[in-house]
Design an enzyme around this catalytic site. Sequence first.
Site, PDB file in Angstrom:
ATOM      1  N   HIS A  59       3.251  -8.917 -21.992  1.00 58.34           N
ATOM      2  CA  HIS A  59       3.670 -10.250 -21.517  1.00 58.34           C
ATOM      3  C   HIS A  59       3.207 -11.370 -22.448  1.00 58.34           C
ATOM      4  CE1 HIS A  59       4.452  -7.980 -17.883  1.00 58.34           C
ATOM      5  NE2 HIS A  59       3.167  -7.717 -17.736  1.00 58.34           N
ATOM      6  N   SER A  75       3.276  -2.376 -18.595  1.00 59.42           N
ATOM      7  CA  SER A  75       2.163  -3.305 -18.372  1.00 59.42           C
ATOM      8  C   SER A  75       0.858  -2.542 -18.129  1.00 59.42           C
ATOM      9  CB  SER A  75       2.504  -4.261 -17.228  1.00 59.42           C
ATOM     10  OG  SER A  75       1.618  -5.367 -17.213  1.00 59.42           O
TER      11      SER A  75
END
Length: 202
Positions: free
Chosen positions: A156, A115
């Site tokens: 995501h 991320s």
Amino acid sequence: MNLFLCSHFSKVGALLKDHIVGKRVAFIPTASIHEGYTGYVGSARTVFKKLGAELTEIEISTANVSDITQAFDAADIIYFTGGNSFFLIDQLRKTGTDTLLKQQLEKGKLFIGESAGAIVCAPELSYIEKMDPIPKDYSQNGCTGLNLIDFYVLPHYLTASFKKITAEIMQSFPNIELCAINNAQAVIVKDGKRDVIGKEGN
């Protein structure tokens, strides 16, 4: 450079099993330290330990340069957790870890970015501000990233609570090369080539 960039390491770590077993990992949780939810950090630790890796955890915003250098020198793999991308890049620059990291990657060490750890590899980070608010004490002039890659990871993508915001980011930046990945995917960058692996469905 040898990069493995993902949204959620606990979902894809097993894909690296042959590269992790018995290896020494410099585990950097810095991006997560001011986040409300940090379950992904513990999940990543668990995956590495299950795969037989030896972890050395070092928080770069409080560690001294010699300790960071020693941890990086001893590691086979350098791993950055998720969290806030702007806080992470700020600390990388403040401590000089950005330069140390690039020196290690030039030696062929594997970099794993989850991320925020993947986002900071991009040339510039302003595209992710809708997802990651810039901290009030951010000290950099501009939003320059590490420039390890020539594209922009959008983690995501269309997953659960990130569905709306990732769709908005994708629509808002049509002129940059966004590489959108869900939680079950990863981007492998090696010898200048890029591949997306993992499951397409969320």
